[in-house]
Design an enzyme around this catalytic site. Structure first.
Site, PDB file in Angstrom:
ATOM      1  N   GLY A 203       0.824  -1.208   0.000  1.00  0.00           N
ATOM      2  CA  GLY A 203       0.000   0.000   0.000  1.00  0.00           C
ATOM      3  C   GLY A 203       0.853   1.251   0.000  1.00  0.00           C
ATOM      4  N   ASN A 204       0.233   2.370   0.260  1.00  0.00           N
ATOM      5  CA  ASN A 204       0.986   3.615   0.382  1.00  0.00           C
ATOM      6  C   ASN A 204       0.369   4.460   1.490  1.00  0.00           C
ATOM      7  OD1 ASN A 204      -0.992   5.592  -0.846  1.00  0.00           O
ATOM      8  ND2 ASN A 204      -0.831   4.073  -2.484  1.00  0.00           N
TER       9      ASN A 204
END
Ligand code: FMN
Length: 402
Positions: A203-204
């Site tokens: 993810g980020n």
């Protein structure tokens, strides 16, 4: 949304309690402003308990927050129910001797009034002339209806039922009156997640805050907004979920976001791709949780490139459609954020590109941001630092100006 309910001195004030309840139930932030006379019919504790906000009548209360104009400035809509003959006359003359009067003069939001009075008072030429004045200024009238009045008499003068007023208010709130009224905006927000196995993902750090603020800013200017939200926490998206002009579609992976964007983009006049999407996804997602026993001392993941959603939408844009990209950048030494943004806008073919500098302690998850907006002639059309609401307002203004 921020709704002001003015209540004036008529028996029908008791029915307005239901209207306030309905608006609160919809999730609106409701502020009741009674006149002094209205409080002789329904008392302050009732309004405060039902609206869940403090209630005052005088311009001298809460002076530190400049309450006499603040409520009107913040309002998305003002509704007055019941509206007495006296208050209608005061509105027509622009009088401001109480909090409701100053609020009405300070607001640029739509104003809806539901008159209630005896038939003779309603038919009186003075009242009719005042109603004409208000209508010519764009005030929306609901009713009055014909029916049983407070005494034994009946005729036109009865306040429209709260459920119907609620319908009209909801319709007006959806319509909006800003520069973006009648336009559809597609906004993406949040950060995508690429599954590794049923438990883990890549993810980020994007929280979705900036994208949600863009959606809210566009809605405040009257746009119909489709907000495609990738993994945005409830507290971040809560205001958008309550806004009747915003439809939220939840997605998780880049593929799902691409699908939603492609589905919604043809109907949108403006597309703002504020979500942080993953450039890569895991080639083979494991069906079961990968264990240490399987992986051994080192775990290798094969990643394949995701489609470039922004570039794809820019290539397929129809006439009159504006495509706005977002870039979270960490510029190299000696390179400015604007230079980076210019290069990226060209690569993507977007009409505008909003870039923000990010780092371990910059940009992501925080309340504040710094945005630089580049247009197709490589000009910086906005360079603004502030809260994400302020930067969203500046970006939306730049898009509308274009
Ligand atoms: C029992 C009672 C009922 C009233 N109902 C109404 C009404 O329905 N409409 C109206 O215009 N005035 C009505 N009035 C008169 C208003 O209360 C009066 O004009 C008052 O000054 C209005 O002040 P406001 O507009 O600041 O609330 C009523 C008065 C009383 C005592």
């Amino acid at each position: 949304m921020f709704v002001v309910v003015g209540v004036t001195g008529g028996i029908a004030a008791y029915k307005t309690v239901s209207l306030v309840r309905l608006l609160v139930k919809d999730g609106h932030d409701v502020h009741v402003i009674p006149t002094d006379d209205a409080l002789r019919f329904v008392g302050r504790p009732t309004w405060e308990a039902i609206s869940r906000n403090p209630v005052t009548t005088s311009v001298h209360d809460d002076v530190a927050r400049v309450r006499h104009v603040a409520l009107g400035q913040q309002a998305d809509l003002v509704v007055i129910a019941p509206a007495t003959a006296n208050t209608i006359a005061k509105m027509a003359a622009g009088l401001a001797d109480d909090l409701l009067g100053t609020t009405l003069l300070a607001t640029t939001a739509p104003v809806v009034i539901a008159p209630a009075m005896h038939t003779e008072m309603w038919r009186n030429p003075a009242t009719q002339a005042n109603v004409d004045t208000l209508t010519s200024r764009g005030v929306h009238m609901i009713g009055p209806e014909s029916g049983q009045l407070t005494g034994d008499d009946s005729g036109p003068g009865r306040m429209t039922e709260p459920e119907r007023i609620h319908e009209v208010v909801t319709r007006e709130l959806r319509k909006g009156s800003g520069e973006a009224a009648g336009r559809t905006w597609l906004v993406t927000a949040g950060g995508t997640r690429e599954a590794i196995d049923p438990v883990r993902f890549i993810g980020n750090r994007s929280s979705g805050r900036q994208g949600v603020e863009v959606a809210l800013a566009a809605a405040r200017r009257g746009a119909d907004v489709v907000l495609v939200a990738a993994n945005v926490a409830h507290d971040v998206i809560a205001d958008a979920l309550r806004d009747p002009r915003i439809r939220v579609a939840h997605v998780s992976s880049t593929e799902q976001l691409a699908e939603a964007a492609e589905r919604e983009a043809p109907g949108a006049d403006v597309v703002v791709m504020a979500a942080a999407v993953s450039d890569y996804r895991v080639a083979d997602v494991a069906e079961r949780k990968i264990t240490k026993e399987q992986a051994g001392g080192a775990l290798r993941l094969d990643l394949v490139e995701n489609p470039d959603i922004l570039a794809g939408l820019a290539r397929g844009r129809r006439d009159g459609q504006t495509i706005v990209g977002f870039a979270a950048e960490t510029p190299a030494e000696g390179e400015t954020l604007a230079e980076r943004a210019i290069a990226k806008r060209r690569r993507k073919g977007a009409d505008l590109l909003a870039a923000n500098e990010v780092g371990f302690e910059r940009g992501f998850e925080l309340a504040d941001n710094h945005l630089v907006v580049i247009d197709a002639s490589d000009a910086v059309v906005a360079d603004v630092a502030g809260t994400k609401r302020e930067t969203a307002e500046a970006l939306v203004a730049a898009i509308i100006a274009r």
